[in-house]
Design a protein around this motif. Structure first.
Motif, PDB file in Angstrom:
ATOM      1  N   ALA A  12       0.840  -1.208   0.000  1.00  0.00           N
ATOM      2  CA  ALA A  12       0.000   0.000   0.000  1.00  0.00           C
ATOM      3  C   ALA A  12       0.875   1.258   0.000  1.00  0.00           C
ATOM      4  N   LEU A  13       0.220   2.369  -0.311  1.00  0.00           N
ATOM      5  CA  LEU A  13       0.903   3.664  -0.336  1.00  0.00           C
ATOM      6  C   LEU A  13       0.959   4.236   1.085  1.00  0.00           C
ATOM      7  N   LYS A  14       2.138   4.707   1.490  1.00  0.00           N
ATOM      8  CA  LYS A  14       2.285   5.325   2.805  1.00  0.00           C
ATOM      9  C   LYS A  14       2.963   6.673   2.614  1.00  0.00           C
ATOM     10  N   GLU A  15       2.910   7.525   3.633  1.00  0.00           N
ATOM     11  CA  GLU A  15       3.565   8.815   3.471  1.00  0.00           C
ATOM     12  C   GLU A  15       4.311   9.288   4.699  1.00  0.00           C
ATOM     13  N   LEU A  16       5.231  10.220   4.446  1.00  0.00           N
ATOM     14  CA  LEU A  16       6.173  10.692   5.454  1.00  0.00           C
ATOM     15  C   LEU A  16       6.500  12.142   5.100  1.00  0.00           C
ATOM     16  N   GLU A  17       6.503  13.015   6.111  1.00  0.00           N
ATOM     17  CA  GLU A  17       6.916  14.399   5.857  1.00  0.00           C
ATOM     18  C   GLU A  17       8.390  14.519   6.212  1.00  0.00           C
ATOM     19  N   VAL A  18       9.191  14.930   5.256  1.00  0.00           N
ATOM     20  CA  VAL A  18      10.640  15.059   5.503  1.00  0.00           C
ATOM     21  C   VAL A  18      11.170  16.338   4.859  1.00  0.00           C
ATOM     22  N   SER A  19      12.296  16.795   5.399  1.00  0.00           N
ATOM     23  CA  SER A  19      12.929  17.965   4.787  1.00  0.00           C
ATOM     24  C   SER A  19      13.687  17.497   3.554  1.00  0.00           C
ATOM     25  N   VAL A  20      13.919  18.394   2.629  1.00  0.00           N
ATOM     26  CA  VAL A  20      14.647  18.046   1.411  1.00  0.00           C
ATOM     27  C   VAL A  20      16.045  17.507   1.757  1.00  0.00           C
ATOM     28  N   SER A  21      16.701  18.100   2.767  1.00  0.00           N
ATOM     29  CA  SER A  21      18.030  17.612   3.191  1.00  0.00           C
ATOM     30  C   SER A  21      17.969  16.140   3.585  1.00  0.00           C
ATOM     31  N   GLU A  22      16.929  15.787   4.308  1.00  0.00           N
ATOM     32  CA  GLU A  22      16.795  14.412   4.804  1.00  0.00           C
ATOM     33  C   GLU A  22      16.629  13.374   3.692  1.00  0.00           C
ATOM     34  N   LEU A  23      16.199  13.824   2.524  1.00  0.00           N
ATOM     35  CA  LEU A  23      16.029  12.886   1.408  1.00  0.00           C
ATOM     36  C   LEU A  23      17.358  12.244   1.023  1.00  0.00           C
ATOM     37  N   GLY A  24      18.457  12.961   1.344  1.00  0.00           N
ATOM     38  CA  GLY A  24      19.773  12.403   1.078  1.00  0.00           C
ATOM     39  C   GLY A  24      20.167  12.412  -0.387  1.00  0.00           C
ATOM     40  N   LEU A  25      19.579  13.333  -1.149  1.00  0.00           N
ATOM     41  CA  LEU A  25      19.911  13.409  -2.582  1.00  0.00           C
ATOM     42  C   LEU A  25      21.041  14.401  -2.846  1.00  0.00           C
ATOM     43  N   GLY A  26      21.536  15.032  -1.772  1.00  0.00           N
ATOM     44  CA  GLY A  26      22.660  15.958  -1.928  1.00  0.00           C
ATOM     45  C   GLY A  26      22.272  17.426  -1.917  1.00  0.00           C
ATOM     46  N   TYR A  27      20.993  17.707  -1.666  1.00  0.00           N
ATOM     47  CA  TYR A  27      20.549  19.106  -1.611  1.00  0.00           C
ATOM     48  C   TYR A  27      20.438  19.536  -0.151  1.00  0.00           C
ATOM     49  N   GLU A  28      20.800  20.808   0.120  1.00  0.00           N
ATOM     50  CA  GLU A  28      20.640  21.355   1.475  1.00  0.00           C
ATOM     51  C   GLU A  28      19.446  22.292   1.459  1.00  0.00           C
ATOM     52  N   SER A  29      18.394  21.905   2.127  1.00  0.00           N
ATOM     53  CA  SER A  29      17.189  22.735   2.180  1.00  0.00           C
ATOM     54  C   SER A  29      16.290  22.257   3.311  1.00  0.00           C
ATOM     55  N   ASP A  30      15.724  23.238   4.036  1.00  0.00           N
ATOM     56  CA  ASP A  30      14.808  22.888   5.127  1.00  0.00           C
ATOM     57  C   ASP A  30      13.374  22.761   4.653  1.00  0.00           C
ATOM     58  N   GLU A  31      13.153  22.998   3.388  1.00  0.00           N
ATOM     59  CA  GLU A  31      11.781  22.864   2.869  1.00  0.00           C
ATOM     60  C   GLU A  31      11.274  21.437   3.090  1.00  0.00           C
ATOM     61  N   ILE A  32      10.008  21.363   3.440  1.00  0.00           N
ATOM     62  CA  ILE A  32       9.403  20.053   3.749  1.00  0.00           C
ATOM     63  C   ILE A  32       8.651  19.514   2.529  1.00  0.00           C
ATOM     64  N   VAL A  33       8.873  18.243   2.245  1.00  0.00           N
ATOM     65  CA  VAL A  33       8.130  17.606   1.152  1.00  0.00           C
ATOM     66  C   VAL A  33       7.383  16.390   1.687  1.00  0.00           C
ATOM     67  N   LEU A  34       6.318  16.050   0.993  1.00  0.00           N
ATOM     68  CA  LEU A  34       5.567  14.850   1.348  1.00  0.00           C
ATOM     69  C   LEU A  34       6.149  13.715   0.510  1.00  0.00           C
ATOM     70  N   PHE A  35       6.809  12.794   1.189  1.00  0.00           N
ATOM     71  CA  PHE A  35       7.417  11.663   0.493  1.00  0.00           C
ATOM     72  C   PHE A  35       6.474  10.471   0.629  1.00  0.00           C
ATOM     73  N   ARG A  36       5.954  10.020  -0.490  1.00  0.00           N
ATOM     74  CA  ARG A  36       5.038   8.873  -0.483  1.00  0.00           C
ATOM     75  C   ARG A  36       5.746   7.656  -1.075  1.00  0.00           C
ATOM     76  N   TYR A  37       5.562   6.514  -0.417  1.00  0.00           N
ATOM     77  CA  TYR A  37       6.293   5.319  -0.837  1.00  0.00           C
ATOM     78  C   TYR A  37       5.405   4.072  -0.730  1.00  0.00           C
ATOM     79  N   CYS A  38       5.901   2.991  -1.307  1.00  0.00           N
ATOM     80  CA  CYS A  38       5.150   1.730  -1.324  1.00  0.00           C
ATOM     81  C   CYS A  38       5.702   0.791  -0.260  1.00  0.00           C
ATOM     82  N   SER A  39       4.830   0.264   0.541  1.00  0.00           N
ATOM     83  CA  SER A  39       5.241  -0.597   1.639  1.00  0.00           C
ATOM     84  C   SER A  39       4.292  -1.786   1.752  1.00  0.00           C
ATOM     85  N   GLY A  40       4.850  -2.938   2.084  1.00  0.00           N
ATOM     86  CA  GLY A  40       4.019  -4.126   2.277  1.00  0.00           C
ATOM     87  C   GLY A  40       4.429  -5.288   1.396  1.00  0.00           C
TER      88      GLY A  40
END
Lengths: 105, 105
Positions: A12-40
């Motif tokens: 199923a689809l799940k979601e998590l609010e994380v900062s752009v920095s936390e995504l670990g893609l190499g960007y520094e930003s405190d902006e928050i994004v809704l990260f939705r992912y597949c789990s199960g």
């Protein structure tokens, strides 16, 4: 005494609010994004394809090949591109970041 | 001296001629079917989704959950149903047996 195994929920689809920095893609930003992912898990989605592929493996009809004989819980579609400003005020857009729909493929 | 690792090929459709009995689905029949399957790796198909999911895992933002942070080489579509007669002259039809198209989902 054996401990009960963790019961796995169906894909199923799940979601998590994380900062752009936390995504670990190499960007520094405190902006928050809704990260939705597949789990199960996908136990109920096993097809004749999977059973046959498993047998071809066991019978060594397929050898030294990378095959996957079980359905994967994965995004069927991705959300729109996500744009943000980093801490240096640079503007970025990233694609295929967040899932829109999940399924047992 | 280390032996060279097997080079994995990219995800693609492959085929194999097998008897219905060999499929291991429980039917006894010498009829031959063309079993097409997906084989190969998806290293070049890693998305921002996968990188971020991997990081959420490492940072323990997602725990005790069944998530897959790598694309799977799987059928995108299945061939038409396959019909055959078994050794007792009974007629059967099986669905989603053979792949039609593969992709890194």
């Amino acid at each position: 005494m054996k401990r009960a195994r963790a019961r796995h929920k169906p894909c199923a689809l799940k979601e998590l609010e994380v900062s752009v920095s936390e995504l670990g893609l190499g960007y520094e930003s405190d902006e928050i994004v809704l990260f939705r992912y597949c789990s199960g898990t996908c136990e109920t989605a096993v097809r004749n394809y999977d059973l046959s592929l498993k047998n071809m493996r066991l019978k060594k009809k397929i050898r030294k090949e990378k095959v996957r004989a079980r359905p994967c819980c994965r995004p069927l579609a991705y959300d729109d591109d996500v744009s943000f400003l980093d801490t240096y005020n640079r503007y970025y857009t990233v694609n295929e970041l967040s899932a829109k729909e999940c399924g047992c493929v």
